[in-house]
Write a protein that holds these residues in place. Structure first.
Motif, PDB file in Angstrom:
ATOM      1  N   LEU A  62      23.163  -4.413  44.276  1.00 45.10           N
ATOM      2  CA  LEU A  62      24.461  -4.241  43.684  1.00 45.10           C
ATOM      3  C   LEU A  62      25.106  -3.818  45.255  1.00 45.10           C
ATOM      4  O   LEU A  62      24.273  -3.053  45.965  1.00 45.10           O
ATOM      5  CB  LEU A  62      24.845  -3.229  42.857  1.00 45.10           C
ATOM      6  N   SER A  63      26.484  -3.956  45.661  1.00 47.51           N
ATOM      7  CA  SER A  63      27.041  -3.531  46.711  1.00 47.51           C
ATOM      8  C   SER A  63      28.196  -2.750  46.455  1.00 47.51           C
ATOM      9  O   SER A  63      28.216  -1.481  46.061  1.00 47.51           O
ATOM     10  CB  SER A  63      27.300  -4.570  47.782  1.00 47.51           C
ATOM     11  N   PHE A  64      29.446  -3.342  46.232  1.00 45.21           N
ATOM     12  CA  PHE A  64      30.536  -2.659  46.064  1.00 45.21           C
ATOM     13  C   PHE A  64      31.562  -3.996  45.617  1.00 45.21           C
ATOM     14  O   PHE A  64      31.390  -4.965  45.514  1.00 45.21           O
ATOM     15  CB  PHE A  64      31.351  -2.041  47.239  1.00 45.21           C
ATOM     16  N   GLY A  65      32.808  -3.276  45.019  1.00 44.24           N
ATOM     17  CA  GLY A  65      33.670  -4.286  44.558  1.00 44.24           C
ATOM     18  C   GLY A  65      35.136  -4.044  45.197  1.00 44.24           C
ATOM     19  O   GLY A  65      35.309  -3.550  46.279  1.00 44.24           O
ATOM     20  N   LYS A  66      36.131  -4.193  44.329  1.00 41.38           N
ATOM     21  CA  LYS A  66      37.344  -4.316  44.811  1.00 41.38           C
ATOM     22  C   LYS A  66      38.156  -3.010  45.461  1.00 41.38           C
ATOM     23  O   LYS A  66      39.063  -3.024  46.013  1.00 41.38           O
ATOM     24  CB  LYS A  66      38.430  -4.851  43.775  1.00 41.38           C
ATOM     25  N   GLU A  67      37.430  -1.831  44.894  1.00 46.13           N
ATOM     26  CA  GLU A  67      37.778  -0.709  45.545  1.00 46.13           C
ATOM     27  C   GLU A  67      37.474  -0.534  46.799  1.00 46.13           C
ATOM     28  O   GLU A  67      38.577  -0.032  47.685  1.00 46.13           O
ATOM     29  CB  GLU A  67      37.221   0.548  44.632  1.00 46.13           C
ATOM     30  N   VAL A  68      36.264  -0.876  47.335  1.00 46.28           N
ATOM     31  CA  VAL A  68      36.205  -0.879  48.853  1.00 46.28           C
ATOM     32  C   VAL A  68      36.997  -2.029  49.524  1.00 46.28           C
ATOM     33  O   VAL A  68      37.405  -1.668  50.741  1.00 46.28           O
ATOM     34  CB  VAL A  68      34.649  -1.018  48.951  1.00 46.28           C
ATOM     35  N   ILE A  69      36.977  -3.078  48.943  1.00 41.17           N
ATOM     36  CA  ILE A  69      38.149  -4.290  49.708  1.00 41.17           C
ATOM     37  C   ILE A  69      39.477  -3.584  49.913  1.00 41.17           C
ATOM     38  O   ILE A  69      39.833  -3.302  50.956  1.00 41.17           O
ATOM     39  CB  ILE A  69      38.093  -5.188  48.814  1.00 41.17           C
TER      40      ILE A  69
END
Ligand code: DX5
Ligand code: ZN
Length: 236
Positions: A62-69
């Motif tokens: 898993l990495s990250f999603g929309k919050e990090v974008i």
């Protein structure tokens, strides 16, 4: 709640006439100092932000999603591309676009390596106002994408098995870059995985125009500015 189409985003440039572009990936960045690291790489000449989304299915981590974008979007005015290493890319498009990605990259393998399913995804991304890239894993031949080259903005040739930063590039896959460049002279060709100052020039000579640089930019021995300067120097 806002509704309707997401706001227009800066687009990564197309291949012709823009020179070679460097796209840092933040996978090996210090997430505790992410804004600072992004500003440093921007100051050093980052062209495009390459944000790696992993779902634990298409690739194990898993990495990250929309919050990090959205967090990256708030810090930089450079274009953002979302590299979707996920099993169901279409389900993520709207969130990614809304968070600030101007280009959506799906994996051909994630749409069953099926040209018609890929076309549907491409249309879906364009309806959101986004540019579209398609990535191919090491086992997928370049020719599989030939029917799609006239309807996408970018091809991403993986030089590693996707899922982890910091691996060594397999330059045998540059044969695919050469084949795609011959078939589509104006398209953006990105190479992803293990691109470093010692092999960047070889990638460009094969026909790549956009270089993902993760651990080459975010590593313990250089600042992001020094690292990007070293990459550029290797291309001069
Ligand atoms: C791997 C990602 C790459 C990678 C780049 O699955 O798609 O973008 O993190 O990192 P380096 O340059 O360290 O291989
Ligand atoms: Zn990537």
């Amino acid at each position: 709640m806002s509704s309707g189409a997401p706001p227009p985003q800066p687009s990564p440039a197309r291949g012709e006439g823009v020179g070679i572009q460097i796209a840092p990936s933040i996978l090996t960045a210090d997430f505790g100092r992410l804004a600072e690291q992004i500003r440093a790489a921007d100051a050093g000449g980052a062209d495009v932000w390459h944000l790696d989304i992993m779902d634990g299915h298409f690739v194990p981590p898993l990495s990250f999603g929309k919050e990090v974008i959205a967090a990256v979007r708030a810090v930089t005015s450079k274009p953002i591309e979302a590299h979707l290493m996920v099993a169901h890319p279409g389900e993520q498009f709207a969130d990614m676009a809304k968070a600030g990605a101007g280009r959506l990259i799906l994996h051909f393998e994630a749409v069953a390596s099926d040209v018609e399913i890929a076309r549907n995804h491409i249309a879906q991304a364009r309806a959101l106002g986004c540019e579209v890239g398609i990535a191919i894993n090491p086992e997928t031949p370049a020719e599989a994408l030939f029917p799609l080259l006239d309807v996408i903005d970018e091809v991403v040739v993986m030089l590693i098995r996707p899922g982890w930063g910091g691996q060594e590039a397999n330059l045998d896959h540059l044969a695919k870059v050469r084949a795609i460049r011959a078939a589509a002279p104006g398209i953006v060709i990105e190479v992803d995985g293990g691109v470093k100052a010692h092999n960047a020039r070889t990638c460009v000579e094969a026909g790549a125009t956009l270089l993902v640089a993760g651990s080459a930019v975010f590593n313990p021995t250089q600042t992001p500015q020094e690292a990007i300067a070293a990459l550029r120097a290797s291309l001069a």
